[in-house]
Design a protein around this motif. Structure first.
Motif, PDB file in Angstrom:
ATOM      1  N   HIS A 234      24.726  43.262  31.725  1.00  0.00           N
ATOM      2  CA  HIS A 234      24.249  43.355  30.124  1.00  0.00           C
ATOM      3  C   HIS A 234      23.581  42.226  29.712  1.00  0.00           C
ATOM      4  O   HIS A 234      23.904  40.862  30.403  1.00  0.00           O
ATOM      5  N   PRO A 235      22.497  41.671  29.850  1.00  0.00           N
ATOM      6  CA  PRO A 235      21.034  41.476  29.152  1.00  0.00           C
ATOM      7  C   PRO A 235      22.003  39.598  28.110  1.00  0.00           C
ATOM      8  O   PRO A 235      21.941  38.739  27.927  1.00  0.00           O
ATOM      9  N   GLY A 236      23.434  40.379  27.778  1.00  0.00           N
ATOM     10  CA  GLY A 236      23.420  39.391  26.309  1.00  0.00           C
ATOM     11  C   GLY A 236      24.463  38.529  26.679  1.00  0.00           C
ATOM     12  O   GLY A 236      25.538  38.157  26.131  1.00  0.00           O
ATOM     13  N   ARG A 237      25.913  39.703  27.607  1.00  0.00           N
ATOM     14  CA  ARG A 237      27.151  39.243  28.255  1.00  0.00           C
ATOM     15  C   ARG A 237      27.287  39.184  29.429  1.00  0.00           C
ATOM     16  O   ARG A 237      26.736  39.537  30.163  1.00  0.00           O
ATOM     17  N   VAL A 238      28.250  38.101  29.368  1.00  0.00           N
ATOM     18  CA  VAL A 238      28.701  37.963  30.662  1.00  0.00           C
ATOM     19  C   VAL A 238      30.164  37.566  30.476  1.00  0.00           C
ATOM     20  O   VAL A 238      30.415  36.636  29.747  1.00  0.00           O
ATOM     21  N   PRO A 239      31.157  38.006  31.604  1.00  0.00           N
ATOM     22  CA  PRO A 239      31.069  38.891  32.485  1.00  0.00           C
ATOM     23  C   PRO A 239      30.565  40.400  32.209  1.00  0.00           C
ATOM     24  O   PRO A 239      31.466  41.357  31.421  1.00  0.00           O
ATOM     25  N   SER A 240      29.850  41.002  32.674  1.00  0.00           N
ATOM     26  CA  SER A 240      29.353  43.120  32.393  1.00  0.00           C
ATOM     27  C   SER A 240      28.755  43.190  33.489  1.00  0.00           C
ATOM     28  O   SER A 240      27.956  42.781  33.426  1.00  0.00           O
ATOM     29  N   ALA A 241      29.371  43.350  35.090  1.00  0.00           N
ATOM     30  CA  ALA A 241      29.157  44.024  35.716  1.00  0.00           C
ATOM     31  C   ALA A 241      29.586  44.432  36.764  1.00  0.00           C
ATOM     32  O   ALA A 241      30.784  44.594  37.126  1.00  0.00           O
ATOM     33  N   ALA A 242      29.414  44.822  37.724  1.00  0.00           N
ATOM     34  CA  ALA A 242      30.239  46.215  39.180  1.00  0.00           C
ATOM     35  C   ALA A 242      30.130  45.315  39.984  1.00  0.00           C
ATOM     36  O   ALA A 242      28.951  44.376  40.073  1.00  0.00           O
ATOM     37  N   ASP A 257      34.931  37.002  25.339  1.00  0.00           N
ATOM     38  CA  ASP A 257      35.803  35.230  25.631  1.00  0.00           C
ATOM     39  C   ASP A 257      37.011  35.381  25.600  1.00  0.00           C
ATOM     40  O   ASP A 257      37.496  34.547  26.177  1.00  0.00           O
ATOM     41  N   GLN A 258      37.853  37.119  24.290  1.00  0.00           N
ATOM     42  CA  GLN A 258      39.596  36.539  25.075  1.00  0.00           C
ATOM     43  C   GLN A 258      39.814  37.375  26.112  1.00  0.00           C
ATOM     44  O   GLN A 258      41.106  36.828  26.511  1.00  0.00           O
ATOM     45  N   HIS A 259      39.468  37.520  26.720  1.00  0.00           N
ATOM     46  CA  HIS A 259      39.714  37.486  28.519  1.00  0.00           C
ATOM     47  C   HIS A 259      38.947  36.869  28.882  1.00  0.00           C
ATOM     48  O   HIS A 259      39.373  36.886  30.314  1.00  0.00           O
ATOM     49  N   TRP A 260      38.062  35.708  28.845  1.00  0.00           N
ATOM     50  CA  TRP A 260      37.918  34.578  29.933  1.00  0.00           C
ATOM     51  C   TRP A 260      38.987  33.827  30.463  1.00  0.00           C
ATOM     52  O   TRP A 260      38.845  34.079  32.008  1.00  0.00           O
ATOM     53  N   ALA A 261      39.747  33.267  30.213  1.00  0.00           N
ATOM     54  CA  ALA A 261      40.631  32.553  30.747  1.00  0.00           C
ATOM     55  C   ALA A 261      41.520  33.913  31.205  1.00  0.00           C
ATOM     56  O   ALA A 261      42.167  33.349  32.602  1.00  0.00           O
ATOM     57  N   SER A 262      42.279  34.949  30.814  1.00  0.00           N
ATOM     58  CA  SER A 262      42.381  35.532  32.110  1.00  0.00           C
ATOM     59  C   SER A 262      42.104  36.115  33.433  1.00  0.00           C
ATOM     60  O   SER A 262      42.887  35.986  34.042  1.00  0.00           O
ATOM     61  N   LEU A 263      40.463  36.420  33.503  1.00  0.00           N
ATOM     62  CA  LEU A 263      39.880  36.530  34.163  1.00  0.00           C
ATOM     63  C   LEU A 263      40.673  35.644  34.695  1.00  0.00           C
ATOM     64  O   LEU A 263      40.118  36.454  36.150  1.00  0.00           O
ATOM     65  N   CYS A 264      40.033  34.370  34.695  1.00  0.00           N
ATOM     66  CA  CYS A 264      40.299  32.850  35.525  1.00  0.00           C
ATOM     67  C   CYS A 264      41.356  33.236  36.645  1.00  0.00           C
ATOM     68  O   CYS A 264      41.332  33.000  37.801  1.00  0.00           O
ATOM     69  N   ALA A 265      42.772  33.426  35.451  1.00  0.00           N
ATOM     70  CA  ALA A 265      43.564  33.543  36.027  1.00  0.00           C
ATOM     71  C   ALA A 265      43.669  34.346  37.269  1.00  0.00           C
ATOM     72  O   ALA A 265      44.283  34.401  38.295  1.00  0.00           O
ATOM     73  N   ALA A 266      43.503  35.721  37.063  1.00  0.00           N
ATOM     74  CA  ALA A 266      43.650  36.772  37.882  1.00  0.00           C
ATOM     75  C   ALA A 266      42.802  36.181  38.995  1.00  0.00           C
ATOM     76  O   ALA A 266      43.472  36.996  40.199  1.00  0.00           O
ATOM     77  N   LEU A 267      41.700  35.894  39.469  1.00  0.00           N
ATOM     78  CA  LEU A 267      41.180  35.837  40.339  1.00  0.00           C
ATOM     79  C   LEU A 267      40.672  33.833  40.561  1.00  0.00           C
ATOM     80  O   LEU A 267      39.831  34.340  42.068  1.00  0.00           O
ATOM     81  N   GLY A 268      41.835  33.455  40.178  1.00  0.00           N
ATOM     82  CA  GLY A 268      41.786  31.800  40.937  1.00  0.00           C
ATOM     83  C   GLY A 268      40.657  31.153  40.880  1.00  0.00           C
ATOM     84  O   GLY A 268      40.445  30.096  41.382  1.00  0.00           O
ATOM     85  N   LEU A 269      40.273  31.141  39.896  1.00  0.00           N
ATOM     86  CA  LEU A 269      38.901  30.717  39.638  1.00  0.00           C
ATOM     87  C   LEU A 269      39.344  29.659  38.553  1.00  0.00           C
ATOM     88  O   LEU A 269      39.050  29.499  37.194  1.00  0.00           O
ATOM     89  N   ASP A 270      39.429  28.652  38.567  1.00  0.00           N
ATOM     90  CA  ASP A 270      41.082  27.933  38.134  1.00  0.00           C
ATOM     91  C   ASP A 270      39.697  26.377  37.243  1.00  0.00           C
ATOM     92  O   ASP A 270      39.517  25.873  36.060  1.00  0.00           O
ATOM     93  N   VAL A 291      28.625  31.699  37.649  1.00  0.00           N
ATOM     94  CA  VAL A 291      29.504  32.775  37.034  1.00  0.00           C
ATOM     95  C   VAL A 291      29.313  33.599  37.628  1.00  0.00           C
ATOM     96  O   VAL A 291      30.695  33.860  38.383  1.00  0.00           O
ATOM     97  N   MET A 292      28.485  34.185  38.142  1.00  0.00           N
ATOM     98  CA  MET A 292      28.416  35.546  38.744  1.00  0.00           C
ATOM     99  C   MET A 292      28.846  35.782  40.154  1.00  0.00           C
ATOM    100  O   MET A 292      29.150  35.750  40.931  1.00  0.00           O
ATOM    101  N   THR A 293      27.852  34.299  40.553  1.00  0.00           N
ATOM    102  CA  THR A 293      28.201  33.902  42.118  1.00  0.00           C
ATOM    103  C   THR A 293      30.090  33.496  42.606  1.00  0.00           C
ATOM    104  O   THR A 293      30.702  34.368  43.051  1.00  0.00           O
ATOM    105  N   ALA A 294      30.519  32.577  41.195  1.00  0.00           N
ATOM    106  CA  ALA A 294      31.514  32.914  41.935  1.00  0.00           C
ATOM    107  C   ALA A 294      32.761  34.129  41.618  1.00  0.00           C
ATOM    108  O   ALA A 294      33.536  33.969  42.153  1.00  0.00           O
ATOM    109  N   LEU A 295      32.034  34.969  40.565  1.00  0.00           N
ATOM    110  CA  LEU A 295      33.240  36.412  40.033  1.00  0.00           C
ATOM    111  C   LEU A 295      33.117  37.122  41.940  1.00  0.00           C
ATOM    112  O   LEU A 295      33.866  37.170  42.382  1.00  0.00           O
TER     113      LEU A 295
END
Length: 401
Positions: A234-242, A257-270, A291-295
């Protein structure tokens, strides 16, 4: 008659359908499955050209035609013959809606334009669906779905950033235009109920495609920035991708924004979770590459389905990238009866996707078979045009029907 006319919200409405191929036939199929009587007017001998399109079924019928012509009655009329034109006008006197998709001026030359038909039927709702509309320098220009995707900018913003322009995976120009034909017909019927008078509506496929650029146009108007291809991002939102997973599958994640902390926790991106500059979307957009490289790296080490289960448990919007077979076989799609079937007189049982509008307390729209070419000619001309058997046989011998 060939179609099973099921009572529905549009029961009692008659649509005279002069359209062919995809956009407008899709619209009249929707009207038919919502209860309208749709009379499809076709050329003698050949009919709608999509009757010959691939894929073909064992007894010669076209699955392409089946997809957009269910629930209609088919009659054949040679509209180049004055007698065929006269019969069409007689049928129009009893119609509520006319739908046509000839080039501008063609119906007028046949004596079937709005002004001519409305003189005998002032309550008529008339919808003209064309490539470029009834006015403007391109009004007589021909075009097809992918041409409109190209001209409207849709193709330019579709595909990977380092790849060529790409068309959408479905005929998006045709199908979105078909929905606007439905909107035009229903708007006309609603307006007629209040005023007693019909209307002539001009649906341009090009206009419809440009209207789909609303968000891209907002970016252009706000930033003077011509949008470019971003793939699944998505050109205006991160993360939004396959993202590709370890087992070769693909998973699309679209978080706010409300999903960011949970996503990082699930993927171990402390480290990302601890960065205050990434807690809000603007910061993640600015740091998109990091961000995209880490994800991508984290997701590439996980299998698709277990990761999806974990993300959904954490209320993170995510979905597997499915093929059509997998999507239609999904338990939710089955529970919603998305796939129906009908009995065709020559091809037997065939599956179809339902018209996706339903009442909460009623059954979904009935899925009827598409008609054989000219299957209802005699019945329609007898019932609605008042012809007797001898007149019909004379017209058939003359090639008018």
């Amino acid at each position: 008659m060939s179609a099973h006319l099921t009572p529905g919200p549009l029961g009692g409405i008659t649509v005279l359908d002069f359209s062919r191929v995809l956009a407008a036939p899709m619209a009249t199929q929707v009207l038919a499955e919502l209860g309208a009587t749709v009379i499809k007017v076709e050329r003698p001998g050949r009919g709608d050209e999509t009757r010959g399109f691939e894929p073909r079924l064992p007894h010669g019928e076209s699955a392409y035609f089946f997809a957009f012509n269910r629930g209609k009655r088919s009659i054949t009329l040679d509209l180049k013959d004055p007698r065929g034109q006269d019969l069409a006008r007689r049928l129009a006197t009893g119609a509520d809606v006319v739908v046509e998709n000839f080039l501008p001026g063609a119906m007028e030359r046949l004596g079937l334009g709005y002004d001519r038909l409305a003189a005998d039927n002032p309550a008529l709702v008339y919808v003209s669906a064309t490539g470029f509309g009834q006015s403007g320098p391109d009004r007589t220009r021909k075009g097809y779905d992918t041409v409109f995707q190209a001209l409207s900018g849709v193709m330019a913003v579709t595909g990977e950033p380092d790849g060529p322009p790409s068309k959408a995976g479905i005929p998006v120009a045709d199908m979105t235009s078909g929905l606007w034909v439905v909107i035009a017909a229903l708007t006309g019927l609603a307006g007629r109920a209040a005023s007693g008078h019909g209307r002539h509506y001009d649906v341009s496929m090009m206009d419809v495609q440009l209207s789909l650029q609303a968000l891209n146009a907002a970016r252009l108007f706000a930033l003077d920035e011509d949008p470019v291809r971003t793939g699944t991002q998505h050109p205006g939102r991160v993360p939004s991708a396959a993202f590709q997973t370890a087992d070769g599958g693909w998973l699309h994640i679209s978080g706010s924004d409300q999903h960011w902390a949970s996503l990082c926790a699930a993927l171990g991106l402390d480290d990302l979770a601890a960065d205050p500059g990434l807690r809000h979307n603007a910061g993640r957009v600015a740091g998109r590459d990091r961000v995209m490289t880490a994800l991508r790296t984290a997701i590439a080490g996980r299998d698709r389905d277990p990761l999806l289960k974990e993300l959904r448990a954490a209320d993170i919007p995510a979905g597997e990238v499915r093929g059509v077979r997998e999507a239609l076989a999904d338990p939710h799609a089955r529970a919603r009866d998305v796939v129906a079937e009908f009995e065709h007189p020559t091809e037997g049982t065939f599956r179809a996707l339902r018209t996706p509008l339903r009442e909460t307390t009623g059954a979904p729209p009935h899925t009827d078979a598409p008609p054989l070419l000219g299957a209802d000619t005699d019945a329609v001309l007898t019932e609605l045009a008042g012809l007797d058997r001898g007149e019909i046989e004379d017209l058939r011998a003359s090639g008018v029907i």
